[in-house]
Design an enzyme around this catalytic site. Structure first.
Site, PDB file in Angstrom:
ATOM      1  N   LYS A  54       0.840  -1.208   0.000  1.00 48.83           N
ATOM      2  CA  LYS A  54       0.000   0.000   0.000  1.00 48.83           C
ATOM      3  C   LYS A  54       0.874   1.256   0.000  1.00 48.83           C
ATOM      4  O   LYS A  54       0.612   2.218  -0.729  1.00 48.83           O
ATOM      5  CB  LYS A  54      -0.926  -0.005   1.232  1.00 48.83           C
ATOM      6  CG  LYS A  54      -1.998  -1.074   1.164  1.00 48.83           C
ATOM      7  CD  LYS A  54      -2.732  -1.252   2.477  1.00 48.83           C
ATOM      8  CE  LYS A  54      -3.611  -2.507   2.449  1.00 48.83           C
ATOM      9  NZ  LYS A  54      -4.241  -2.813   3.725  1.00 48.83           N
ATOM     10  N   GLN A  98      -4.119  -1.727   9.752  1.00 45.86           N
ATOM     11  CA  GLN A  98      -3.929  -3.082   9.228  1.00 45.86           C
ATOM     12  C   GLN A  98      -4.392  -4.122  10.248  1.00 45.86           C
ATOM     13  O   GLN A  98      -3.990  -4.076  11.406  1.00 45.86           O
ATOM     14  CB  GLN A  98      -2.437  -3.286   8.876  1.00 45.86           C
ATOM     15  CG  GLN A  98      -2.144  -4.589   8.191  1.00 45.86           C
ATOM     16  CD  GLN A  98      -2.821  -4.710   6.822  1.00 45.86           C
ATOM     17  OE1 GLN A  98      -2.777  -3.788   6.011  1.00 45.86           O
ATOM     18  NE2 GLN A  98      -3.477  -5.837   6.564  1.00 45.86           N
ATOM     19  N   ASP A 121     -11.192   2.374   3.392  1.00 40.16           N
ATOM     20  CA  ASP A 121     -11.504   0.955   3.188  1.00 40.16           C
ATOM     21  C   ASP A 121     -13.010   0.761   2.982  1.00 40.16           C
ATOM     22  O   ASP A 121     -13.441  -0.253   2.441  1.00 40.16           O
ATOM     23  CB  ASP A 121     -11.086   0.136   4.424  1.00 40.16           C
ATOM     24  CG  ASP A 121      -9.713  -0.519   4.242  1.00 40.16           C
ATOM     25  OD1 ASP A 121      -9.347  -0.788   3.084  1.00 40.16           O
ATOM     26  OD2 ASP A 121      -9.035  -0.747   5.254  1.00 40.16           O
TER      27      ASP A 121
END
Ligand code: NAD
Length: 304
Positions: A54, A98, A121
Site C-alpha cells: 500500500k 492493518q 476501506d
C-alpha cells in the site's frame, strides 16, 4: 482458449495512470496532495507485506504517505488516541489500520473510531449505510468490489439489465458487490441474485448468469458446465493449494487457485479473470482511488 482474459494488471495500470494524472492536476491547482496513513501494530509478516504494498502504491502516485508502526504492546486506549489525532489532521485524507490487531484490542471499536470521511476501506457502518443508499451518498465503495466493477465495465460488458449472480455473501466481497450492481446507476442497474452455502441448486443459478462473480474461497467450486456460454466470469477466490519453487527467485511460493475451474471454464466463458492476476491487483488500486476521492470530497470537486 476462447474466452478473453481479463487482465487485472493491465486495468490496474490504466487506473493508476488516471489517478497519478489527477493527483498532479490537483497539486498544481490547489497545492495539496492526498494524504494516507497506514497504522501497523506489531510485526506480523503478512501484515508487513500488505502495508508495504500500500505504501509503495501511495508513494508512486505522489501521495503524502505516513507509515505509523506501533509496538505489539500498544494499548487500545493509545491506539484510539492515535486515530483521533489522524482524524483531526487536515493533511490526512485516508486512515488504514492493518488487521489483525493483537489480542486484547477490540478491532471493531478501533475501526469504528476512524472518521467515516477518512475510512477509505469503506468498512465503517456509516459507509456501509451510504453504499446501501447509493448515488451521491456513496463516498468509499469497498475496494475489492469496486475493483470487480471496474474489471467488468472496462472489459466492455453491459451491466444494465444483466443477470448478475454473486456466489458468496461476505461483508467484504459478496454483499457489497451485490448491492453495488443492483443500484440504479451507471455501471450497475443489474438483476442480482446472491447464492451461498444454504442455496439449494448453485448450478441452476450460476448457469443463468451473464456476469458471474465468485467469492466463496473454495478452490474449483464452479464447474465449467455451470457457466453460460459467453458469460463474464470474475473469480475473486484466492486459495493456497500447495507450494512450488519460483523459477524467477528460486524461493518457495504458494500455488494459488481460484474458485472457478479456470482451464475448463475459459473454453466456455466470454471473458474470465485469471488467479492470480485478475481481481487481486485491483484492490490496492481502488484504495488509492478512494483516498484521492476523499481529498476531492474535501475540496468540493468530487465527481469531476
Ligand atoms: P468468506 O469466507 O468471508 O465468505 C465466503 C462466502 O462464500 C460465504 O458467504 C459463504 O456462504 C459462501 N460459500 C462458501 N462456500 C460455499 C459453497 N460451497 N457454496 C456456496 N457458497 C459458499 O470469504 P471472502 O472474504 O468473501 O473471500 C472469498 C474469497 O475471495 C477467498 O478466497 C478470499 O481469499 C478471496 N478474496 C480475494 C480478494 C482479492 O483478490 N483482492 C479480496 C478479498 C477476498
Amino acid at each position: 482458449m476462447t474466452a478473453k482474459l481479463i487482465k487485472g494488471t493491465e486495468i490496474r495500470d490504466e487506473i493508476l495512470g488516471e489517478i497519478k494524472q489527477e493527483v498532479e492536476n490537483i497539486k498544481t491547482k490547489y497545492g495539496v496532495v492526498p494524504g494516507l496513513v497506514t497504522i501497523l501494530v506489531g510485526e506480523n509478516p503478512a501484515s508487513i507485506s500488505y502495508v508495504t504494498a500500500k505504501i509503495k502504491a501511495a508513494q508512486s502516485l505522489g501521495f503524502k504517505e505516513i507509515q505509523d508502526n506501533q509496538p505489539e504492546d500498544i494499548t487500545e486506549q493509545q491506539l484510539l488516541a492515535l486515530i483521533d489525532r489522524y482524524n483531526k489532521d487536515d493533511s490526512i485524507h485516508g486512515i488504514l489500520v492493518q488487521l489483525p490487531l493483537p489480542k486484547g484490542i477490540d478491532e471493531k471499536k478501533v475501526l469504528n473510531a476512524i472518521d467515516p470521511d477518512k475510512d477509505v476501506d469503506g468498512f465503517h457502518p456509516v459507509n456501509v449505510g451510504r453504499l446501501m443508499i447509493g448515488g451521491a451518498e456513496v463516498k468509499f465503495p469497498p475496494c475489492t468490489p469496486a475493483g470487480i466493477q471496474e474489471l467488468i465495465v472496462r472489459s466492455g460488458f453491459e451491466t444494465k439489465g444483466a443477470e448478475v449472480v454473486v456466489v458468496g455473501r461476505s461483508n467484504i466481497v459478496g454483499k457489497p458487490i451485490a448491492i453495488m450492481m443492483l443500484q440504479k446507476a451507471a455501471n450497475a442497474n443489474a438483476t442480482v441474485t446472491v447464492v451461498h452455502t444454504a442455496t439449494k441448486d448453485l448450478a441452476y443459478h450460476c448457469k443463468r448468469a451473464e456476469i458471474l462473480i465468485v467469492a466463496a474461497g473454495v478452490p474449483g467450486l464452479v464447474k465449467p458446465e455451470w457457466i453460460k456460454p459467453g458469460a463474464c466470469v470474475i473469480d475473486v477466490g484466492v486459495n493456497r493449494v500447495g507450494e512450488k519453487i519460483s523459477e524467477k527467485t528460486g524461493r518457495k511460493v504458494a500455488i494459488l487457485k481460484g474458485d472457478v475451474d479456470f482451464d475448463a471454464a475459459k473454453e466456455i466463458a466470454g471473458a474470465i479473470t485469471p488467479v492470480p492476476g485478475g481481481v487481486g491487483p485491483m484492490t490496492i488500486t481502488m484504495l488509492m482511488r478512494n483516498t484521492l476521492n476523499s481529498l476531492k470530497f474535501k475540496l468540493g470537486i468530487a465527481g469531476t
